[in-house]
Design a protein around this motif. Structure first.
Motif, PDB file in Angstrom:
ATOM      1  N   VAL A 112      15.282  47.154  93.029  1.00 57.31           N
ATOM      2  CA  VAL A 112      16.093  45.938  93.076  1.00 57.31           C
ATOM      3  C   VAL A 112      16.639  45.712  94.485  1.00 57.31           C
ATOM      4  CG1 VAL A 112      18.212  44.845  92.248  1.00 57.31           C
ATOM      5  CG2 VAL A 112      16.666  45.967  90.622  1.00 57.31           C
ATOM      6  N   TYR A 113      17.173  46.770  95.084  1.00 58.82           N
ATOM      7  CA  TYR A 113      17.756  46.633  96.427  1.00 58.82           C
ATOM      8  C   TYR A 113      16.678  46.400  97.486  1.00 58.82           C
ATOM      9  CZ  TYR A 113      22.694  47.396  95.553  1.00 58.82           C
ATOM     10  OH  TYR A 113      24.000  47.221  95.164  1.00 58.82           O
ATOM     11  N   GLN A 114      15.497  46.969  97.288  1.00 56.24           N
ATOM     12  CA  GLN A 114      14.408  46.746  98.253  1.00 56.24           C
ATOM     13  C   GLN A 114      14.060  45.274  98.352  1.00 56.24           C
ATOM     14  OE1 GLN A 114      11.026  49.471  97.428  1.00 56.24           O
ATOM     15  NE2 GLN A 114      11.212  49.966  99.588  1.00 56.24           N
ATOM     16  N   THR A 115      14.018  44.603  97.227  1.00 54.06           N
ATOM     17  CA  THR A 115      13.695  43.177  97.221  1.00 54.06           C
ATOM     18  C   THR A 115      14.904  42.333  97.586  1.00 54.06           C
ATOM     19  OG1 THR A 115      11.967  43.441  95.551  1.00 54.06           O
ATOM     20  CG2 THR A 115      12.926  41.252  95.780  1.00 54.06           C
ATOM     21  N   ASN A 116      16.033  42.572  96.943  1.00 54.09           N
ATOM     22  CA  ASN A 116      17.180  41.675  97.024  1.00 54.09           C
ATOM     23  C   ASN A 116      18.048  41.875  98.261  1.00 54.09           C
ATOM     24  OD1 ASN A 116      16.206  40.935  94.547  1.00 54.09           O
ATOM     25  ND2 ASN A 116      18.023  41.495  93.385  1.00 54.09           N
ATOM     26  N   VAL A 117      17.986  43.048  98.875  1.00 59.49           N
ATOM     27  CA  VAL A 117      18.830  43.318 100.042  1.00 59.49           C
ATOM     28  C   VAL A 117      17.985  43.682 101.265  1.00 59.49           C
ATOM     29  CG1 VAL A 117      20.783  44.639 100.948  1.00 59.49           C
ATOM     30  CG2 VAL A 117      20.653  44.151  98.508  1.00 59.49           C
ATOM     31  N   PHE A 118      17.209  44.761 101.159  1.00 60.51           N
ATOM     32  CA  PHE A 118      16.427  45.211 102.317  1.00 60.51           C
ATOM     33  C   PHE A 118      15.398  44.154 102.715  1.00 60.51           C
ATOM     34  CE2 PHE A 118      16.970  49.625 100.174  1.00 60.51           C
ATOM     35  CZ  PHE A 118      18.310  49.617 100.481  1.00 60.51           C
ATOM     36  N   GLY A 119      14.796  43.511 101.726  1.00 62.12           N
ATOM     37  CA  GLY A 119      13.802  42.479 102.007  1.00 62.12           C
ATOM     38  C   GLY A 119      14.411  41.273 102.700  1.00 62.12           C
ATOM     39  N   VAL A 120      15.593  40.878 102.254  1.00 60.78           N
ATOM     40  CA  VAL A 120      16.300  39.765 102.892  1.00 60.78           C
ATOM     41  C   VAL A 120      16.638  40.123 104.337  1.00 60.78           C
ATOM     42  CG1 VAL A 120      18.484  38.481 102.904  1.00 60.78           C
ATOM     43  CG2 VAL A 120      17.224  38.797 100.758  1.00 60.78           C
ATOM     44  N   ALA A 121      17.120  41.339 104.545  1.00 67.44           N
ATOM     45  CA  ALA A 121      17.490  41.771 105.897  1.00 67.44           C
ATOM     46  C   ALA A 121      16.271  41.798 106.817  1.00 67.44           C
ATOM     47  CB  ALA A 121      18.144  43.156 105.844  1.00 67.44           C
ATOM     48  N   GLU A 122      15.175  42.351 106.344  1.00 69.93           N
ATOM     49  CA  GLU A 122      13.990  42.482 107.197  1.00 69.93           C
ATOM     50  C   GLU A 122      13.344  41.123 107.472  1.00 69.93           C
ATOM     51  OE1 GLU A 122      11.159  44.594 109.558  1.00 69.93           O
ATOM     52  OE2 GLU A 122      13.249  44.830 108.965  1.00 69.93           O
ATOM     53  N   MET A 123      13.235  40.277 106.460  1.00 70.83           N
ATOM     54  CA  MET A 123      12.655  38.949 106.679  1.00 70.83           C
ATOM     55  C   MET A 123      13.487  38.166 107.688  1.00 70.83           C
ATOM     56  SD  MET A 123      10.421  36.669 106.205  1.00 70.83           S
ATOM     57  CE  MET A 123       9.438  37.228 104.818  1.00 70.83           C
ATOM     58  N   THR A 124      14.793  38.244 107.561  1.00 70.29           N
ATOM     59  CA  THR A 124      15.679  37.547 108.495  1.00 70.29           C
ATOM     60  C   THR A 124      15.511  38.102 109.902  1.00 70.29           C
ATOM     61  OG1 THR A 124      17.250  37.186 106.674  1.00 70.29           O
ATOM     62  CG2 THR A 124      18.071  36.882 108.917  1.00 70.29           C
ATOM     63  N   ARG A 125      15.416  39.414 110.024  1.00 69.52           N
ATOM     64  CA  ARG A 125      15.259  40.048 111.340  1.00 69.52           C
ATOM     65  C   ARG A 125      13.953  39.631 112.010  1.00 69.52           C
ATOM     66  NH1 ARG A 125      13.145  44.259 113.945  1.00 69.52           N
ATOM     67  NH2 ARG A 125      11.884  44.913 112.165  1.00 69.52           N
ATOM     68  N   ILE A 126      12.895  39.510 111.219  1.00 72.13           N
ATOM     69  CA  ILE A 126      11.581  39.132 111.761  1.00 72.13           C
ATOM     70  C   ILE A 126      11.587  37.679 112.243  1.00 72.13           C
ATOM     71  CG2 ILE A 126       9.197  38.606 111.054  1.00 72.13           C
ATOM     72  CD1 ILE A 126       9.562  41.539 111.584  1.00 72.13           C
ATOM     73  N   VAL A 127      12.264  36.814 111.504  1.00 74.63           N
ATOM     74  CA  VAL A 127      12.212  35.369 111.786  1.00 74.63           C
ATOM     75  C   VAL A 127      13.208  34.945 112.869  1.00 74.63           C
ATOM     76  CG1 VAL A 127      12.559  33.079 110.746  1.00 74.63           C
ATOM     77  CG2 VAL A 127      11.334  34.852 109.476  1.00 74.63           C
ATOM     78  N   LEU A 128      14.323  35.648 113.001  1.00 70.76           N
ATOM     79  CA  LEU A 128      15.396  35.240 113.914  1.00 70.76           C
ATOM     80  C   LEU A 128      14.945  34.935 115.346  1.00 70.76           C
ATOM     81  CD1 LEU A 128      18.604  37.283 113.018  1.00 70.76           C
ATOM     82  CD2 LEU A 128      18.334  34.807 113.113  1.00 70.76           C
ATOM     83  N   PRO A 129      14.082  35.737 115.959  1.00 67.54           N
ATOM     84  CA  PRO A 129      13.693  35.436 117.344  1.00 67.54           C
ATOM     85  C   PRO A 129      13.007  34.085 117.516  1.00 67.54           C
ATOM     86  CG  PRO A 129      13.069  37.682 116.746  1.00 67.54           C
ATOM     87  CD  PRO A 129      13.486  37.000 115.488  1.00 67.54           C
ATOM     88  N   PHE A 130      12.538  33.502 116.421  1.00 69.36           N
ATOM     89  CA  PHE A 130      11.821  32.223 116.490  1.00 69.36           C
ATOM     90  C   PHE A 130      12.709  31.032 116.114  1.00 69.36           C
ATOM     91  CE2 PHE A 130       8.777  35.584 115.428  1.00 69.36           C
ATOM     92  CZ  PHE A 130       7.886  35.461 116.490  1.00 69.36           C
ATOM     93  N   MET A 131      13.992  31.307 115.865  1.00 66.39           N
ATOM     94  CA  MET A 131      14.904  30.244 115.439  1.00 66.39           C
ATOM     95  C   MET A 131      15.784  29.789 116.599  1.00 66.39           C
ATOM     96  SD  MET A 131      16.006  31.378 111.569  1.00 66.39           S
ATOM     97  CE  MET A 131      16.138  29.709 110.911  1.00 66.39           C
TER      98      MET A 131
END
Length: 227
Positions: free
Chosen positions: A100-119
């Protein structure tokens, strides 16, 4: 003016509806879900879809490569994917909590970290949480892993808003009440919500496009039930 928008959890429910709403307006959408087939069946030039698992590190590299080669920048990220587990706490295993935490927390954190440099500074990160993650809200037995994970991402978005307040983008969370989706029906077969997936998707769509003009680091409670 068309925007570049990434949405996770797009194979069904609100995510699926959101893809349509943005694409029909002419925006470019990267639709990510473990099952890409439903979105792949749509004939839109402005929708890109591939199978993506928030728990697989290599899948994030596919997203990064796509942005670099196709878009160069991202205007909106909607962290919509979620895993809902309804199970008594005494029966909830370490593995259950981890998933649950891998999808709902860690996944949100990692996706955000990957996308941030392009925002850019006026970009918008919208994370979908739950009323169950709001401190002091009515809680439901069986949702210890799910609701606590939804509380965690609320705090995460507040922290990121603080960390990036000078440079942008803006980070906000929508804590949703019950929405009639397949995920809800699987966890609570007998429960019927008054809000449809499309109705809630329309609200999220409008908020993602305009909410960061008025909010940053905020959690909006989106629920028509009392309490």
């Amino acid at each position: 003016m068309s925007k570049n928008i990434i949405i996770t959890g797009t194979s069904r429910g609100m995510g699926f509806e959101l893809v349509h709403l943005f694409a029909n307006q002419g925006h470019n959408v990267l639709a990510l879900s473990r099952n890409a087939q439903p979105v792949n069946n749509l004939n839109f030039d402005n929708i890109t879809s591939f199978a993506f698992d928030l728990c697989k590190q290599e899948d994030y590299l596919k997203v990064k490569e796509f942005i670099e080669t196709e878009w160069e920048q991202v205007d909106i990220l909607i962290n919509n994917a979620g895993l809902l587990l309804n199970k008594p706490f005494a029966e909830t295993s370490f593995k259950d909590f981890t998933q649950v935490y891998q999808t709902n927390v860690f996944g949100v954190a990692e996706m955000t970290r990957i996308v941030l440099p392009f925002m850019k500074n006026d970009g918008h990160v919208v994370t979908i949480s739950s009323m169950g993650g709001i401190q002091g809200s009515v809680k439901f037995a069986g949702l210890s892993a799910y609701s606590s994970s939804k509380g965690a991402v609320i705090t995460l978005m507040e922290l990121l808003a603080e960390e990036y307040k000078e440079s942008g983008p803006q980070f906000n969370t929508l804590a949703l009440g019950a929405v009639q989706t397949e995920m809800l029906a699987e966890a609570f077969p007998d429960y019927k919500a008054s809000t449809s997936a499309l109705q809630m998707a329309e609200y999220i769509h409008d908020f993602a496009l305009n909410g960061n003009k008025y909010y940053n680091g905020k959690t909006l409670q989106v629920s028509n039930s009392t309490p």
